[in-house]
Design an enzyme around this catalytic site. Sequence first.
Site, mmCIF file in Angstrom:
data_model
loop_
_atom_site.group_PDB
_atom_site.id
_atom_site.type_symbol
_atom_site.label_atom_id
_atom_site.label_comp_id
_atom_site.label_asym_id
_atom_site.label_seq_id
_atom_site.Cartn_x
_atom_site.Cartn_y
_atom_site.Cartn_z
ATOM 1 N N ASP A 48 0.831 -1.196 0.000
ATOM 2 C CA ASP A 48 0.000 0.000 0.000
ATOM 3 C C ASP A 48 0.869 1.252 0.000
ATOM 4 O O ASP A 48 2.020 1.217 0.459
ATOM 5 C CB ASP A 48 -0.907 0.018 1.235
ATOM 6 C CG ASP A 48 -1.965 -1.071 1.204
ATOM 7 O OD1 ASP A 48 -2.345 -1.501 0.097
ATOM 8 O OD2 ASP A 48 -2.413 -1.487 2.291
ATOM 9 N N TYR A 76 6.779 -8.392 8.636
ATOM 10 C CA TYR A 76 6.412 -6.979 8.735
ATOM 11 C C TYR A 76 6.666 -6.468 10.144
ATOM 12 O O TYR A 76 6.582 -7.229 11.121
ATOM 13 C CB TYR A 76 4.918 -6.784 8.438
ATOM 14 C CG TYR A 76 4.475 -7.159 7.053
ATOM 15 C CD1 TYR A 76 4.456 -6.221 6.021
ATOM 16 C CD2 TYR A 76 4.039 -8.456 6.768
ATOM 17 C CE1 TYR A 76 4.022 -6.558 4.755
ATOM 18 C CE2 TYR A 76 3.613 -8.806 5.499
ATOM 19 C CZ TYR A 76 3.605 -7.852 4.494
ATOM 20 O OH TYR A 76 3.177 -8.200 3.234
ATOM 21 N N ASP A 90 -6.667 1.758 8.274
ATOM 22 C CA ASP A 90 -5.380 2.446 8.346
ATOM 23 C C ASP A 90 -5.619 3.948 8.257
ATOM 24 O O ASP A 90 -6.748 4.414 8.484
ATOM 25 C CB ASP A 90 -4.415 1.940 7.262
ATOM 26 C CG ASP A 90 -4.893 2.247 5.840
ATOM 27 O OD1 ASP A 90 -5.931 2.941 5.677
ATOM 28 O OD2 ASP A 90 -4.228 1.795 4.889
ATOM 29 N N ARG A 182 -3.470 -4.670 7.821
ATOM 30 C CA ARG A 182 -4.542 -3.735 8.210
ATOM 31 C C ARG A 182 -5.697 -4.487 8.856
ATOM 32 O O ARG A 182 -6.265 -4.048 9.858
ATOM 33 C CB ARG A 182 -5.068 -2.982 6.990
ATOM 34 C CG ARG A 182 -4.128 -1.928 6.460
ATOM 35 C CD ARG A 182 -4.773 -1.213 5.290
ATOM 36 N NE ARG A 182 -4.828 -2.017 4.090
ATOM 37 C CZ ARG A 182 -5.815 -1.995 3.207
ATOM 38 N NH1 ARG A 182 -6.867 -1.228 3.409
ATOM 39 N NH2 ARG A 182 -5.770 -2.734 2.124
#
Length: 238
Positions: A48, A76, A90, A182
Amino acid sequence: MNFIDGEILYLDKPLGWTSFDAVKRVRGALLRRMKLKKLKVGHAGTLDPLATGVMMVCTGKATKLIDSLQAHVKEYVATIALGATTPSFDLETQIDATYPTSHITRELVEETLKKFTGPISQIPPAFSACKVDGVRAYEHARKGKEVTIKPKLLVIDTIELLDFSPESIKIRVVCSKGTYIRALARDIGEALGSGGHLTALRRTRVGEVSVDNCLSVDDAIQLIGETPIEMPEEQDQK
């Protein structure tokens, strides 16, 4: 380097860029350097715009490897704000609801995170590239339309709590292909009896490739400009 037979560039995607932005920059640099009108260039695994980190860009015949590269395990580091939700899970959208956080302790977070390891069922965000009736879900969501997305089975290998406060946590996640961090932020917030949304995300590893071994986009463009490039014979003769 032979970008037609195929090369893989490991980039550290910058904040605010789409994955397509990075591919476009690399493709443009290659076309100019090689004096070509077209060249296959693609990426393995979308990030993203609000995320940074490892992005694999494949050229030429190496684009055939994209599916296998996308299947690699990913790592991550994510920051999740607690006590509030957004429609996109988000910072792309504004806060739509707030919740208490005074009951949230480090111990509660650590116990809750354990529930998210192993195989889990996850509903992807409405603001995602998943297709619904042949259309990207985010196209429906941005028009205010209701979107129903089927849950997906994923595997979370590891979740480690890196930093804690009742209003925000930072976690390290090692997970399978298709995991939406997310959506994980949303689910963790709910499981804590509060709300949650993602405020920062960095992809630190894909397979064996660490972000420490990745090039910035500018460095990749410089590499393309300075590195000897092999050309097919018919191109050399033009």
